[in-house]
Write a protein that holds these residues in place. Structure first.
Motif, PDB file in Angstrom:
ATOM      1  N   TRP A 153      43.613  48.898  41.183  1.00  0.00           N
ATOM      2  CA  TRP A 153      45.176  50.714  41.569  1.00  0.00           C
ATOM      3  C   TRP A 153      43.979  51.021  39.814  1.00  0.00           C
ATOM      4  CZ3 TRP A 153      46.565  51.703  45.583  1.00  0.00           C
ATOM      5  CH2 TRP A 153      47.074  51.019  46.299  1.00  0.00           C
ATOM      6  N   HIS A 154      44.244  50.414  39.592  1.00  0.00           N
ATOM      7  CA  HIS A 154      43.855  51.576  37.697  1.00  0.00           C
ATOM      8  C   HIS A 154      42.712  51.071  36.874  1.00  0.00           C
ATOM      9  CE1 HIS A 154      47.846  53.075  38.303  1.00  0.00           C
ATOM     10  NE2 HIS A 154      48.018  51.486  38.390  1.00  0.00           N
ATOM     11  N   PRO A 155      41.438  51.010  37.388  1.00  0.00           N
ATOM     12  CA  PRO A 155      40.333  50.603  36.748  1.00  0.00           C
ATOM     13  C   PRO A 155      39.639  51.513  35.538  1.00  0.00           C
ATOM     14  CG  PRO A 155      39.659  51.694  38.933  1.00  0.00           C
ATOM     15  CD  PRO A 155      40.241  51.604  38.929  1.00  0.00           C
ATOM     16  N   ASP A 156      40.516  52.351  35.404  1.00  0.00           N
ATOM     17  CA  ASP A 156      39.978  53.523  34.909  1.00  0.00           C
ATOM     18  C   ASP A 156      41.572  53.509  33.132  1.00  0.00           C
ATOM     19  OD1 ASP A 156      42.445  54.257  35.634  1.00  0.00           O
ATOM     20  OD2 ASP A 156      42.467  56.698  35.003  1.00  0.00           O
ATOM     21  N   ARG A 157      41.828  52.182  33.130  1.00  0.00           N
ATOM     22  CA  ARG A 157      42.685  51.999  32.344  1.00  0.00           C
ATOM     23  C   ARG A 157      41.881  50.669  32.397  1.00  0.00           C
ATOM     24  NH1 ARG A 157      47.391  54.502  31.068  1.00  0.00           N
ATOM     25  NH2 ARG A 157      46.717  53.466  28.921  1.00  0.00           N
ATOM     26  N   VAL A 158      41.610  49.788  33.104  1.00  0.00           N
ATOM     27  CA  VAL A 158      41.412  48.494  32.419  1.00  0.00           C
ATOM     28  C   VAL A 158      40.233  48.174  31.506  1.00  0.00           C
ATOM     29  CG1 VAL A 158      41.128  45.774  33.370  1.00  0.00           C
ATOM     30  CG2 VAL A 158      43.267  47.534  33.796  1.00  0.00           C
ATOM     31  N   ARG A 159      40.286  47.605  30.371  1.00  0.00           N
ATOM     32  CA  ARG A 159      38.768  47.105  29.537  1.00  0.00           C
ATOM     33  C   ARG A 159      38.154  46.061  30.540  1.00  0.00           C
ATOM     34  NH1 ARG A 159      34.516  46.411  27.816  1.00  0.00           N
ATOM     35  NH2 ARG A 159      33.629  46.788  26.290  1.00  0.00           N
ATOM     36  N   ALA A 160      38.912  45.391  30.271  1.00  0.00           N
ATOM     37  CA  ALA A 160      38.279  43.890  31.510  1.00  0.00           C
ATOM     38  C   ALA A 160      39.854  42.568  31.507  1.00  0.00           C
ATOM     39  CB  ALA A 160      37.823  42.807  29.658  1.00  0.00           C
ATOM     40  N   VAL A 161      39.314  42.378  32.808  1.00  0.00           N
ATOM     41  CA  VAL A 161      39.995  40.950  33.156  1.00  0.00           C
ATOM     42  C   VAL A 161      40.127  40.156  33.175  1.00  0.00           C
ATOM     43  CG1 VAL A 161      39.460  41.674  35.366  1.00  0.00           C
ATOM     44  CG2 VAL A 161      41.519  41.360  35.213  1.00  0.00           C
ATOM     45  N   PHE A 162      41.144  39.018  33.390  1.00  0.00           N
ATOM     46  CA  PHE A 162      41.015  37.133  33.517  1.00  0.00           C
ATOM     47  C   PHE A 162      42.365  36.992  34.347  1.00  0.00           C
ATOM     48  CE2 PHE A 162      43.141  37.379  29.077  1.00  0.00           C
ATOM     49  CZ  PHE A 162      44.417  36.439  28.906  1.00  0.00           C
ATOM     50  N   ALA A 163      41.742  35.924  34.398  1.00  0.00           N
ATOM     51  CA  ALA A 163      42.942  35.774  35.126  1.00  0.00           C
ATOM     52  C   ALA A 163      42.714  33.791  34.929  1.00  0.00           C
ATOM     53  CB  ALA A 163      43.180  35.892  36.926  1.00  0.00           C
ATOM     54  N   VAL A 164      44.049  33.176  34.640  1.00  0.00           N
ATOM     55  CA  VAL A 164      44.159  31.639  35.296  1.00  0.00           C
ATOM     56  C   VAL A 164      44.529  30.977  36.218  1.00  0.00           C
ATOM     57  CG1 VAL A 164      44.926  29.554  33.393  1.00  0.00           C
ATOM     58  CG2 VAL A 164      44.639  31.880  32.217  1.00  0.00           C
ATOM     59  N   CYS A 165      43.732  29.820  36.302  1.00  0.00           N
ATOM     60  CA  CYS A 165      44.262  29.478  37.568  1.00  0.00           C
ATOM     61  C   CYS A 165      44.255  30.611  39.341  1.00  0.00           C
ATOM     62  CB  CYS A 165      45.657  28.698  38.133  1.00  0.00           C
ATOM     63  SG  CYS A 165      46.068  27.853  37.065  1.00  0.00           S
ATOM     64  N   THR A 166      44.297  31.856  39.197  1.00  0.00           N
ATOM     65  CA  THR A 166      44.078  32.692  40.546  1.00  0.00           C
ATOM     66  C   THR A 166      43.453  33.140  40.660  1.00  0.00           C
ATOM     67  OG1 THR A 166      46.743  33.050  39.824  1.00  0.00           O
ATOM     68  CG2 THR A 166      45.743  34.473  41.345  1.00  0.00           C
ATOM     69  N   PRO A 167      42.828  33.411  41.607  1.00  0.00           N
ATOM     70  CA  PRO A 167      41.195  33.461  42.143  1.00  0.00           C
ATOM     71  C   PRO A 167      41.583  35.140  42.872  1.00  0.00           C
ATOM     72  CG  PRO A 167      42.259  32.410  44.581  1.00  0.00           C
ATOM     73  CD  PRO A 167      42.837  31.694  42.688  1.00  0.00           C
ATOM     74  N   TYR A 168      40.819  35.889  42.490  1.00  0.00           N
ATOM     75  CA  TYR A 168      41.022  37.106  43.645  1.00  0.00           C
ATOM     76  C   TYR A 168      39.929  37.301  44.413  1.00  0.00           C
ATOM     77  CZ  TYR A 168      38.857  42.428  44.644  1.00  0.00           C
ATOM     78  OH  TYR A 168      38.929  43.534  44.949  1.00  0.00           O
ATOM     79  N   LEU A 169      41.163  37.893  45.619  1.00  0.00           N
ATOM     80  CA  LEU A 169      41.255  37.590  46.957  1.00  0.00           C
ATOM     81  C   LEU A 169      40.989  39.634  47.395  1.00  0.00           C
ATOM     82  CD1 LEU A 169      43.215  34.567  48.272  1.00  0.00           C
ATOM     83  CD2 LEU A 169      40.385  34.725  47.946  1.00  0.00           C
ATOM     84  N   PRO A 170      40.031  40.377  48.034  1.00  0.00           N
ATOM     85  CA  PRO A 170      39.915  41.368  47.915  1.00  0.00           C
ATOM     86  C   PRO A 170      41.340  41.714  48.761  1.00  0.00           C
ATOM     87  CG  PRO A 170      38.221  40.202  48.710  1.00  0.00           C
ATOM     88  CD  PRO A 170      38.593  39.001  48.109  1.00  0.00           C
ATOM     89  N   PRO A 171      41.286  43.133  49.642  1.00  0.00           N
ATOM     90  CA  PRO A 171      41.447  43.656  50.257  1.00  0.00           C
ATOM     91  C   PRO A 171      41.318  42.974  51.485  1.00  0.00           C
ATOM     92  CG  PRO A 171      41.895  45.305  48.936  1.00  0.00           C
ATOM     93  CD  PRO A 171      40.638  43.926  48.410  1.00  0.00           C
ATOM     94  N   SER A 172      42.275  43.147  52.452  1.00  0.00           N
ATOM     95  CA  SER A 172      42.057  42.715  53.590  1.00  0.00           C
ATOM     96  C   SER A 172      41.413  43.546  54.710  1.00  0.00           C
ATOM     97  CB  SER A 172      43.155  41.505  54.716  1.00  0.00           C
ATOM     98  OG  SER A 172      42.942  41.814  55.407  1.00  0.00           O
ATOM     99  N   LYS A 173      40.304  43.742  55.207  1.00  0.00           N
ATOM    100  CA  LYS A 173      39.858  44.350  56.198  1.00  0.00           C
ATOM    101  C   LYS A 173      40.143  44.078  57.939  1.00  0.00           C
ATOM    102  CE  LYS A 173      36.208  45.266  53.804  1.00  0.00           C
ATOM    103  NZ  LYS A 173      33.780  44.858  54.115  1.00  0.00           N
ATOM    104  N   GLY A 174      40.893  42.960  58.035  1.00  0.00           N
ATOM    105  CA  GLY A 174      41.158  42.806  59.375  1.00  0.00           C
ATOM    106  C   GLY A 174      42.825  42.862  59.361  1.00  0.00           C
TER     107      GLY A 174
END
Length: 356
Positions: free
Chosen positions: A133-154
């Motif tokens: 939602w805000h790629p223009d404001r974020v320098r980098a991102v990290f997560a502990v435990c939670t994977p990235y699941l892209p928005p569903s196309k179905g």
């Protein structure tokens, strides 16, 4: 470095009205006389509060020189707990977080107004959505435990269908119902303490002494075994008595309805994200930001396999593992902090210079 305490003088407690909701957050600065090298916001999950990052905040502020902002998310701690689940959707939460950072002020001031983002549990899911939602404001991102699941196309997948595909999400059936918040309502310190002890790894005293050597009162298939909760739960070793009582007081403010609202948002989040798969934001589904995924090898709710294909959706991904369960921030503090430090240090050094 010494972890934060509930009354730690190294942080300031602040409140602000953010898009119509009152938020509580803590802010930590580098030690006096040291320059601020950037800003990071940390996002917690369930059942946690901003204090869940107590082992990481001192390292980020005192060692890496970052201004660290840690909010209690909607429904938790000193922040408002609206009854409408849509208010804590990913889209709304991300907009809130950007405004919180802007309210505190990015330090040092940089022209691109970018900051770092980290998350755990639901906070990890929100952290990845910040990159959407805000790629223009974020320098980098990290997560502990939670994977990235892209928005569903179905088509939208109801919870029961999701559980068939991911039986490790079976507990969400209970969390999305009214069972938890009716068991532990506002001001009900005993039941809230029992629930939190259970979620943090406390055990059934009778079971431990009898037939079940583990005695755990939560499992990912069924959720919390509410009928077995009592005041004799063998305490979790992950929190001190002082820390546990601080958590109990924070959750007792508004009870568990607000925190469990996050489990009632799946269709709302799906509808919000349709524009990423049908509209002009389609290219943004592929995350281009520097990204770190810290996998906990013993996390039963978010097993290691769930993050195996993240490299297909993130251009610049570092994926590491720590030997821990779901509470990796507390169980594997040293390893988690080392990975975060290794990830952020070169990015901090390469950050844009402050505006003149």
């Amino acid at each position: 470095m010494a972890k934060l305490t509930p009354t730690d003088a190294r942080v300031t407690h602040q409140t602000a009205n953010i898009r119509g909701q009152n938020y509580h957050f803590i802010v930590a600065q580098p030690p006096s006389g040291q320059p601020v090298k950037g800003t990071i916001i940390l996002i917690h999950g369930f059942p946690d509060i901003g204090f869940g990052w107590r082992n990481q905040v001192p390292v980020l502020a005192e060692q890496l020189g970052l201004q660290v902002i840690v909010p209690d998310m909607l429904g938790y701690g000193g922040t408002d707990a609206p009854e409408d689940p849509s208010r804590c959707s990913y889209k709304n939460s991300c907009a809130d977080l950007v405004e919180i950072v802007d309210t505190v002020g990015i330090q040092p001031p940089v022209e691109d107004r970018k900051f770092f983002v980290g998350g755990h549990d639901w906070g990890g899911a929100v952290a990845w959505r910040m990159a959407l939602w805000h790629p223009d404001r974020v320098r980098a991102v990290f997560a502990v435990c939670t994977p990235y699941l892209p928005p569903s196309k179905g088509p939208f997948m109801p919870l029961e269908e999701m559980i068939k595909a991911l039986p490790n999400f079976g507990y969400q059936r209970q969390f999305a119902s009214d069972a938890i918040y009716k068991f532990a309502g506002p001001g009900d310190h005993d039941h809230i303490r029992q629930l939190l002890q259970t979620m943090y790894g406390g055990r059934d005293k009778d079971a431990v002494n009898a037939t079940d050597p583990s005695g755990f009162l939560f499992d990912t298939t069924n959720g919390v075994h509410i009928d077995r909760l009592n005041n004799d739960i063998v305490p979790s070793k992950l929190l001190s008595a002082e820390e546990m009582e601080y958590y109990v007081e924070q959750f007792a403010r508004t009870g568990l309805r607000g925190p469990t609202n996050w489990y009632r948002n799946s269709e709302i989040n799906y509808e919000d994200e349709r524009e990423f798969v049908t509209g002009d934001k389609q290219a943004n589904v592929q995350i281009a930001l520097p990204s770190l995924m810290v996998v906990a090898t013993n996390d039963k709710a978010l097993p290691e396999a769930m993050s195996a294909n993240m490299h297909k959706h993130i251009n610049d991904l570092t994926r590491v593992t720590v030997t821990a369960g779901h509470w990796a921030l507390w169980q594997a503090t040293e390893s988690v902090n080392e990975h975060i430090t290794s990830f952020l240090t070169p990015l901090i050094e390469a950050a844009p210079k402050a505006s003149l």
